[in-house]
Every structure is written in C-alpha cells, then in structure tokens.
Motif scaffolding. Structure first.
Motif, PDB file in Angstrom:
ATOM      1  N   ARG A   1       0.828  -1.196   0.000  1.00 19.61           N
ATOM      2  CA  ARG A   1       0.000   0.000   0.000  1.00 19.61           C
ATOM      3  C   ARG A   1       0.871   1.260   0.000  1.00 19.61           C
ATOM      4  O   ARG A   1       0.628   2.200  -0.767  1.00 19.61           O
ATOM      5  CB  ARG A   1      -0.919   0.004   1.214  1.00 19.61           C
ATOM      6  CG  ARG A   1      -1.903   1.175   1.205  1.00 19.61           C
ATOM      7  CD  ARG A   1      -2.671   1.332   2.506  1.00 19.61           C
ATOM      8  NE  ARG A   1      -1.769   1.831   3.548  1.00 19.61           N
ATOM      9  CZ  ARG A   1      -1.336   1.116   4.598  1.00 19.61           C
ATOM     10  NH1 ARG A   1      -1.726  -0.129   4.774  1.00 19.61           N
ATOM     11  NH2 ARG A   1      -0.512   1.648   5.478  1.00 19.61           N
ATOM     12  N   MET A   2       1.900   1.276   0.853  1.00 20.67           N
ATOM     13  CA  MET A   2       2.760   2.451   0.955  1.00 20.67           C
ATOM     14  C   MET A   2       3.562   2.669  -0.322  1.00 20.67           C
ATOM     15  O   MET A   2       3.811   3.810  -0.727  1.00 20.67           O
ATOM     16  CB  MET A   2       3.684   2.311   2.164  1.00 20.67           C
ATOM     17  CG  MET A   2       2.920   2.372   3.486  1.00 20.67           C
ATOM     18  SD  MET A   2       3.941   1.949   4.906  1.00 20.67           S
ATOM     19  CE  MET A   2       4.870   3.476   5.099  1.00 20.67           C
ATOM     20  N   GLU A   3       3.947   1.597  -0.968  1.00 15.79           N
ATOM     21  CA  GLU A   3       4.663   1.716  -2.235  1.00 15.79           C
ATOM     22  C   GLU A   3       3.725   2.224  -3.330  1.00 15.79           C
ATOM     23  O   GLU A   3       4.074   3.118  -4.098  1.00 15.79           O
ATOM     24  CB  GLU A   3       5.253   0.358  -2.620  1.00 15.79           C
ATOM     25  CG  GLU A   3       6.137   0.396  -3.838  1.00 15.79           C
ATOM     26  CD  GLU A   3       6.829  -0.923  -4.058  1.00 15.79           C
ATOM     27  OE1 GLU A   3       8.068  -0.914  -4.093  1.00 15.79           O
ATOM     28  OE2 GLU A   3       6.132  -1.954  -4.174  1.00 15.79           O
ATOM     29  N   ALA A   4       2.505   1.678  -3.366  1.00 16.87           N
ATOM     30  CA  ALA A   4       1.542   2.046  -4.402  1.00 16.87           C
ATOM     31  C   ALA A   4       1.054   3.487  -4.269  1.00 16.87           C
ATOM     32  O   ALA A   4       0.856   4.174  -5.276  1.00 16.87           O
ATOM     33  CB  ALA A   4       0.352   1.090  -4.376  1.00 16.87           C
ATOM     34  N   ASN A   5       0.856   3.954  -3.044  1.00 13.99           N
ATOM     35  CA  ASN A   5       0.299   5.299  -2.884  1.00 13.99           C
ATOM     36  C   ASN A   5       1.371   6.385  -2.776  1.00 13.99           C
ATOM     37  O   ASN A   5       1.052   7.542  -2.542  1.00 13.99           O
ATOM     38  CB  ASN A   5      -0.681   5.363  -1.709  1.00 13.99           C
ATOM     39  CG  ASN A   5      -0.022   5.261  -0.351  1.00 13.99           C
ATOM     40  OD1 ASN A   5       1.189   5.409  -0.208  1.00 13.99           O
ATOM     41  ND2 ASN A   5      -0.824   4.991   0.667  1.00 13.99           N
ATOM     42  N   GLY A   6       2.630   6.019  -2.919  1.00 12.31           N
ATOM     43  CA  GLY A   6       3.703   7.004  -2.967  1.00 12.31           C
ATOM     44  C   GLY A   6       4.281   7.425  -1.621  1.00 12.31           C
ATOM     45  O   GLY A   6       5.107   8.322  -1.569  1.00 12.31           O
ATOM     46  N   GLU A   7       3.864   6.767  -0.532  1.00 14.11           N
ATOM     47  CA  GLU A   7       4.395   7.150   0.781  1.00 14.11           C
ATOM     48  C   GLU A   7       5.905   6.953   0.865  1.00 14.11           C
ATOM     49  O   GLU A   7       6.603   7.785   1.448  1.00 14.11           O
ATOM     50  CB  GLU A   7       3.709   6.355   1.899  1.00 14.11           C
ATOM     51  CG  GLU A   7       2.314   6.839   2.213  1.00 14.11           C
ATOM     52  CD  GLU A   7       1.689   6.085   3.368  1.00 14.11           C
ATOM     53  OE1 GLU A   7       2.198   6.217   4.509  1.00 14.11           O
ATOM     54  OE2 GLU A   7       0.704   5.367   3.129  1.00 14.11           O
ATOM     55  N   PHE A   8       6.414   5.876   0.298  1.00 12.45           N
ATOM     56  CA  PHE A   8       7.857   5.645   0.331  1.00 12.45           C
ATOM     57  C   PHE A   8       8.596   6.735  -0.422  1.00 12.45           C
ATOM     58  O   PHE A   8       9.624   7.234   0.017  1.00 12.45           O
ATOM     59  CB  PHE A   8       8.214   4.276  -0.239  1.00 12.45           C
ATOM     60  CG  PHE A   8       7.906   3.125   0.677  1.00 12.45           C
ATOM     61  CD1 PHE A   8       8.029   3.235   2.052  1.00 12.45           C
ATOM     62  CD2 PHE A   8       7.497   1.911   0.151  1.00 12.45           C
ATOM     63  CE1 PHE A   8       7.745   2.168   2.891  1.00 12.45           C
ATOM     64  CE2 PHE A   8       7.215   0.833   0.974  1.00 12.45           C
ATOM     65  CZ  PHE A   8       7.346   0.966   2.351  1.00 12.45           C
TER      66      PHE A   8
END
Length: 87
Positions: free
Chosen positions: A75-82
């Motif tokens: 989820r964090m990778e997909a939504n750009g959080e990383f």
C-alpha cells in the motif's frame, strides 16, 4: 511537538504494520526477514520469528504479521508514501 518538546511515540496497533514496513528495506529483504523459507524454500534451516508465526497460526489460522506487514508495504509503495519519505 508541544512547546518545543518532542512528544513520545504513541503506539497505534492499527498502524503497526506501517511501522514494521518502514526500515528502508526492499520487499524481498522484508520477506526474508519475516520468514526466510518464503525466499530460500521450505527446507531452509533458519527461522526468524518462529514463536510469533506459530502463535498467530494457532490464533488466526495464518502468519498474520507477515500478511499485514507485506500489505502495508504494498500500500505504501503504491500510494507514494515511500517516495515522499525519500525511499
């Protein structure tokens, strides 16, 4: 911050997987840490969190922490959080 003082970290069980996912690792390295057999095969002689895995399998019918941590990672990778964190 409050009056220039850093407040202590407040534990949030619902965000635990997010915290576990954030260590600057690759997804493959995270999979290895959670359960080396996932990466090296079922005969790999080492385990990282055997007691946790056994407990969760008894309680939840699955290694719940593994599923939640990897879902948080995805989820964090997909939504750009990383990317926002410079990872």
């Amino acid at each position: 911050m409050l009056n220039g003082l850093r407040l202590p970290f407040v534990w949030d069980e619902d965000r635990r997987a997010d915290l576990d996912a954030f260590y600057g690792l690759t997804r493959d390295k995270l999979c290895y840490i959670l359960d080396p057999a996932d990466v090296k095969g079922p005969d790999y002689p080492s385990e990282t969190f055997r007691v946790l895995k056994e407990k969760e399998t008894r309680q939840h019918g699955e290694y719940r922490t593994r599923r939640l941590v990897l879902a948080a990672w995805d989820r964090m990778e997909a939504n750009g959080e990383f990317a926002e964190m410079g990872m």
